[in-house]
Scaffold this motif. Structure first.
Motif, PDB file in Angstrom:
ATOM      1  N   GLU A  42      24.850  34.289  15.843  1.00  0.00           N
ATOM      2  CA  GLU A  42      24.667  35.512  16.297  1.00  0.00           C
ATOM      3  C   GLU A  42      25.753  36.346  16.408  1.00  0.00           C
ATOM      4  N   ALA A  43      25.522  37.651  16.402  1.00  0.00           N
ATOM      5  CA  ALA A  43      26.668  38.619  16.494  1.00  0.00           C
ATOM      6  C   ALA A  43      26.569  39.272  17.571  1.00  0.00           C
ATOM      7  N   ILE A  44      27.301  38.862  18.532  1.00  0.00           N
ATOM      8  CA  ILE A  44      27.365  39.699  19.919  1.00  0.00           C
ATOM      9  C   ILE A  44      28.521  40.634  19.973  1.00  0.00           C
ATOM     10  N   ALA A  45      28.505  41.902  20.380  1.00  0.00           N
ATOM     11  CA  ALA A  45      29.673  42.695  20.724  1.00  0.00           C
ATOM     12  C   ALA A  45      29.061  43.584  21.881  1.00  0.00           C
ATOM     13  N   VAL A  46      29.697  43.238  22.952  1.00  0.00           N
ATOM     14  CA  VAL A  46      29.443  44.017  24.202  1.00  0.00           C
ATOM     15  C   VAL A  46      30.579  44.897  24.273  1.00  0.00           C
ATOM     16  N   ASN A  47      30.197  46.328  23.889  1.00  0.00           N
ATOM     17  CA  ASN A  47      31.277  47.340  24.169  1.00  0.00           C
ATOM     18  C   ASN A  47      31.465  47.660  25.751  1.00  0.00           C
ATOM     19  N   LEU A  48      32.658  47.677  26.010  1.00  0.00           N
ATOM     20  CA  LEU A  48      33.044  48.294  27.579  1.00  0.00           C
ATOM     21  C   LEU A  48      33.610  49.617  27.623  1.00  0.00           C
ATOM     22  N   PRO A  49      32.848  50.589  27.380  1.00  0.00           N
ATOM     23  CA  PRO A  49      33.505  51.916  27.478  1.00  0.00           C
ATOM     24  C   PRO A  49      34.020  52.544  28.888  1.00  0.00           C
ATOM     25  N   ASP A  50      33.910  51.690  29.925  1.00  0.00           N
ATOM     26  CA  ASP A  50      34.454  51.992  31.237  1.00  0.00           C
ATOM     27  C   ASP A  50      35.595  51.328  31.649  1.00  0.00           C
ATOM     28  N   VAL A  51      36.400  50.417  31.018  1.00  0.00           N
ATOM     29  CA  VAL A  51      37.535  49.797  31.137  1.00  0.00           C
ATOM     30  C   VAL A  51      38.707  50.772  30.990  1.00  0.00           C
ATOM     31  N   GLU A  52      39.376  50.876  32.188  1.00  0.00           N
ATOM     32  CA  GLU A  52      40.554  51.739  32.140  1.00  0.00           C
ATOM     33  C   GLU A  52      41.838  50.957  31.795  1.00  0.00           C
ATOM     34  N   PRO A  53      42.331  51.123  30.771  1.00  0.00           N
ATOM     35  CA  PRO A  53      43.658  49.982  30.168  1.00  0.00           C
ATOM     36  C   PRO A  53      44.778  50.784  31.109  1.00  0.00           C
ATOM     37  N   VAL A  54      45.404  49.570  31.462  1.00  0.00           N
ATOM     38  CA  VAL A  54      46.748  49.952  32.308  1.00  0.00           C
ATOM     39  C   VAL A  54      47.745  50.366  31.310  1.00  0.00           C
ATOM     40  N   GLU A  55      48.861  51.233  31.942  1.00  0.00           N
ATOM     41  CA  GLU A  55      49.582  51.843  31.164  1.00  0.00           C
ATOM     42  C   GLU A  55      50.677  50.895  30.350  1.00  0.00           C
ATOM     43  N   ARG A  56      51.149  49.949  31.046  1.00  0.00           N
ATOM     44  CA  ARG A  56      52.038  49.171  30.490  1.00  0.00           C
ATOM     45  C   ARG A  56      51.651  47.699  30.435  1.00  0.00           C
ATOM     46  N   PRO A  57      51.043  47.039  29.502  1.00  0.00           N
ATOM     47  CA  PRO A  57      50.611  45.628  29.902  1.00  0.00           C
ATOM     48  C   PRO A  57      51.924  44.890  29.794  1.00  0.00           C
ATOM     49  N   GLU A  58      51.550  43.556  30.119  1.00  0.00           N
ATOM     50  CA  GLU A  58      52.406  42.675  30.197  1.00  0.00           C
ATOM     51  C   GLU A  58      52.400  41.719  29.162  1.00  0.00           C
ATOM     52  N   THR A  59      53.597  41.428  28.417  1.00  0.00           N
ATOM     53  CA  THR A  59      53.419  40.685  27.248  1.00  0.00           C
ATOM     54  C   THR A  59      53.405  38.987  27.423  1.00  0.00           C
ATOM     55  N   VAL A  60      52.538  38.546  26.981  1.00  0.00           N
ATOM     56  CA  VAL A  60      52.281  37.059  27.120  1.00  0.00           C
ATOM     57  C   VAL A  60      52.592  36.252  25.733  1.00  0.00           C
ATOM     58  N   ARG A  61      53.788  35.266  25.869  1.00  0.00           N
ATOM     59  CA  ARG A  61      53.983  34.469  24.823  1.00  0.00           C
ATOM     60  C   ARG A  61      53.278  33.205  24.954  1.00  0.00           C
ATOM     61  N   TRP A  62      52.697  32.626  24.055  1.00  0.00           N
ATOM     62  CA  TRP A  62      51.762  31.427  23.909  1.00  0.00           C
ATOM     63  C   TRP A  62      52.670  30.367  23.760  1.00  0.00           C
ATOM     64  N   ILE A  63      52.428  29.216  24.566  1.00  0.00           N
ATOM     65  CA  ILE A  63      53.225  27.876  24.763  1.00  0.00           C
ATOM     66  C   ILE A  63      52.169  26.772  24.249  1.00  0.00           C
ATOM     67  N   ASP A  64      52.534  26.136  23.400  1.00  0.00           N
ATOM     68  CA  ASP A  64      51.620  25.037  22.997  1.00  0.00           C
ATOM     69  C   ASP A  64      51.534  23.952  24.246  1.00  0.00           C
ATOM     70  N   PRO A  65      50.132  23.823  24.783  1.00  0.00           N
ATOM     71  CA  PRO A  65      50.162  22.999  26.036  1.00  0.00           C
ATOM     72  C   PRO A  65      50.606  21.453  25.625  1.00  0.00           C
ATOM     73  N   THR A  66      50.362  21.058  24.457  1.00  0.00           N
ATOM     74  CA  THR A  66      50.717  19.644  24.150  1.00  0.00           C
ATOM     75  C   THR A  66      52.200  19.541  24.064  1.00  0.00           C
ATOM     76  N   HIS A  67      52.863  20.552  23.775  1.00  0.00           N
ATOM     77  CA  HIS A  67      54.570  20.229  23.703  1.00  0.00           C
ATOM     78  C   HIS A  67      55.194  21.236  24.711  1.00  0.00           C
ATOM     79  N   LYS A  68      54.519  21.702  25.839  1.00  0.00           N
ATOM     80  CA  LYS A  68      55.277  22.286  26.731  1.00  0.00           C
ATOM     81  C   LYS A  68      56.520  21.701  27.635  1.00  0.00           C
ATOM     82  N   ASN A  69      56.372  20.532  27.648  1.00  0.00           N
ATOM     83  CA  ASN A  69      57.444  19.601  28.213  1.00  0.00           C
ATOM     84  C   ASN A  69      58.616  19.097  27.530  1.00  0.00           C
ATOM     85  N   LEU A  70      58.459  19.591  26.168  1.00  0.00           N
ATOM     86  CA  LEU A  70      59.452  18.890  25.332  1.00  0.00           C
ATOM     87  C   LEU A  70      60.835  19.827  25.370  1.00  0.00           C
ATOM     88  N   PRO A  71      62.065  19.371  25.480  1.00  0.00           N
ATOM     89  CA  PRO A  71      63.217  19.911  25.423  1.00  0.00           C
ATOM     90  C   PRO A  71      63.218  20.923  24.509  1.00  0.00           C
TER      91      PRO A  71
END
Length: 172
Positions: A143-172
């Protein structure tokens, strides 16, 4: 031991009898690029086109298609209900924002995959001012579901998130 051989050995499934047509019309299907269906759930700022779903290909557990966001454009905030989504960037630069107020951000380029869990409010942004963003989109249900959220107020400066592979996060 290869992954394929362990996969084969670990999963014993009986192959069902072939359908009456011997899989001729109910087996593999190739959906030509010029026959995608834009009559699917849309979000302002992007163009989605369905390639594979229940109606078009008989897919029971998947929806797949394309999405294009024009140069220097962005979508409205939305989510896809209980569906998991995978976005594969073909061309351009995607900037994703997500969270209740779109307070987090990350970017992806050609060859990168983006995973969007169920119910996560998000927004796709074309980070390039002079090139369309082209992606392949796959969802976990037909099924194709898209729920539009017109009332969301975006923050002015979002935080950048870097992905860390959970299976390798403890490697040097």
């Amino acid at each position: 031991m290869s992954c394929e051989s362990s996969h084969t050995r670990d999963h014993h499934h009986e192959i069902p009898s072939p359908p009456e047509d011997g899989w001729r019309n109910s087996g593999v299907q190739v959906i030509p690029a010029d026959s995608l269906d834009t009559n699917t759930a849309q979000t302002p700022g992007m163009n989605r086109a369905a390639a594979i779903n229940l109606a078009r290909a008989g897919a029971q557990k998947l929806w797949a298609g394309t999405v294009t966001i024009h140069a220097d454009a962005k979508t409205g905030a939305h989510h896809h209900g209980h569906l998991e989504s995978i976005i594969y960037v073909l061309k351009g630069r995607a900037r994703m924002r997500w969270g209740n107020n779109l307070e987090f951000t990350a970017e992806a380029g050609p060859g990168d995959f983006i995973f969007v869990p169920p119910y996560v409010p998000h927004q796709e942004i074309n980070a390039l001012k002079d090139e369309d963003l082209e992606c392949v989109l796959v969802r976990s249900d037909g099924e194709a579901i898209a729920v539009n959220l017109p009332d969301v107020e975006p923050v002015e400066r979002p935080e950048t998130v870097r992905w860390i592979d959970p299976t390798h996060k403890n490697l040097p």
